[in-house]
Design a protein around this motif. Sequence first.
Motif, PDB file in Angstrom:
ATOM      1  N   PRO A 217       0.809  -1.226   0.000  1.00 15.83           N
ATOM      2  CA  PRO A 217       0.000   0.000   0.000  1.00 15.83           C
ATOM      3  C   PRO A 217       0.835   1.265   0.000  1.00 15.83           C
ATOM      4  CG  PRO A 217      -0.896  -1.581   1.558  1.00 15.83           C
ATOM      5  CD  PRO A 217       0.413  -2.139   1.074  1.00 15.83           C
TER       6      PRO A 217
ATOM      7  N   GLY B 189     -12.309  -4.701   4.756  1.00 16.38           N
ATOM      8  CA  GLY B 189     -11.745  -3.390   4.455  1.00 16.38           C
ATOM      9  C   GLY B 189     -11.039  -2.788   5.653  1.00 16.38           C
ATOM     10  N   PHE B 190     -11.605  -2.988   6.828  1.00 12.70           N
ATOM     11  CA  PHE B 190     -10.983  -2.471   8.043  1.00 12.70           C
ATOM     12  C   PHE B 190      -9.638  -3.137   8.272  1.00 12.70           C
ATOM     13  CE2 PHE B 190     -10.198  -2.246  12.583  1.00 12.70           C
ATOM     14  CZ  PHE B 190     -10.416  -0.898  12.824  1.00 12.70           C
ATOM     15  N   ARG B 191      -9.598  -4.451   8.084  1.00 12.72           N
ATOM     16  CA  ARG B 191      -8.324  -5.173   8.250  1.00 12.72           C
ATOM     17  C   ARG B 191      -7.277  -4.656   7.269  1.00 12.72           C
ATOM     18  NH1 ARG B 191     -11.715 -10.008   8.330  1.00 12.72           N
ATOM     19  NH2 ARG B 191     -12.216 -10.393  10.508  1.00 12.72           N
ATOM     20  N   MET B 192      -7.711  -4.392   6.027  1.00  9.77           N
ATOM     21  CA  MET B 192      -6.783  -3.857   5.046  1.00  9.77           C
ATOM     22  C   MET B 192      -6.259  -2.494   5.509  1.00  9.77           C
ATOM     23  SD  MET B 192      -7.274  -3.119   0.968  1.00  9.77           S
ATOM     24  CE  MET B 192      -8.459  -1.806   1.195  1.00  9.77           C
ATOM     25  N   GLY B 193      -7.123  -1.665   6.084  1.00 17.45           N
ATOM     26  CA  GLY B 193      -6.699  -0.370   6.601  1.00 17.45           C
ATOM     27  C   GLY B 193      -5.712  -0.497   7.736  1.00 17.45           C
ATOM     28  N   VAL B 194      -5.924  -1.466   8.606  1.00 16.27           N
ATOM     29  CA  VAL B 194      -4.989  -1.688   9.722  1.00 16.27           C
ATOM     30  C   VAL B 194      -3.636  -2.138   9.183  1.00 16.27           C
ATOM     31  CG1 VAL B 194      -4.510  -3.172  11.707  1.00 16.27           C
ATOM     32  CG2 VAL B 194      -6.771  -2.123  11.435  1.00 16.27           C
ATOM     33  N   ARG B 195      -3.654  -3.007   8.169  1.00 12.54           N
ATOM     34  CA  ARG B 195      -2.375  -3.437   7.572  1.00 12.54           C
ATOM     35  C   ARG B 195      -1.651  -2.250   6.945  1.00 12.54           C
ATOM     36  NH1 ARG B 195      -5.498  -7.974   5.821  1.00 12.54           N
ATOM     37  NH2 ARG B 195      -5.683  -7.013   3.769  1.00 12.54           N
ATOM     38  N   LEU B 196      -2.405  -1.361   6.304  1.00 13.21           N
ATOM     39  CA  LEU B 196      -1.806  -0.157   5.724  1.00 13.21           C
ATOM     40  C   LEU B 196      -1.176   0.697   6.821  1.00 13.21           C
ATOM     41  CD1 LEU B 196      -1.368   1.782   3.331  1.00 13.21           C
ATOM     42  CD2 LEU B 196      -3.628   2.728   3.826  1.00 13.21           C
ATOM     43  N   GLY B 197      -1.884   0.876   7.918  1.00 15.69           N
ATOM     44  CA  GLY B 197      -1.340   1.638   9.046  1.00 15.69           C
ATOM     45  C   GLY B 197      -0.122   0.973   9.642  1.00 15.69           C
TER      46      GLY B 197
ATOM     47  N   PRO C 148      -5.955   5.599  -3.862  1.00 12.89           N
ATOM     48  CA  PRO C 148      -6.507   4.551  -2.996  1.00 12.89           C
ATOM     49  C   PRO C 148      -7.948   4.239  -3.418  1.00 12.89           C
ATOM     50  CG  PRO C 148      -6.367   6.634  -1.830  1.00 12.89           C
ATOM     51  CD  PRO C 148      -5.717   6.835  -3.154  1.00 12.89           C
TER      52      PRO C 148
END
Length: 88
Positions: free
Chosen positions: A4, A74-82, A14
């Motif tokens: 990401p 989607g939330f998990r993907m956001g956490v991985r991005l963070g 994004p």
Amino acid sequence: MKSPITTLYYGDPPPFERKPPKPSEGDRLYGEVKAKRDALAATLTPEQRVLLESYDTALDTLGAERERERFSEGFRMGVRLGAECFGE
């Protein structure tokens, strides 16, 4: 698959900034399904309408569950991005 951070670096937008495809086909299909459902409901007996309403409720529940699952993904993907911001 690019990370990401790499995707952002190279300027790829994004997902939330990408323009979704025109929903005209989906809108058309929704209208078609609704018209057919209304035509069906007009021919049913009261008992059959209750069954159809029960079916609609079950279908709505299924849709809500699928939306919840997609949100979680989607939330998990956001956490991985963070997490990637802090290194591996």
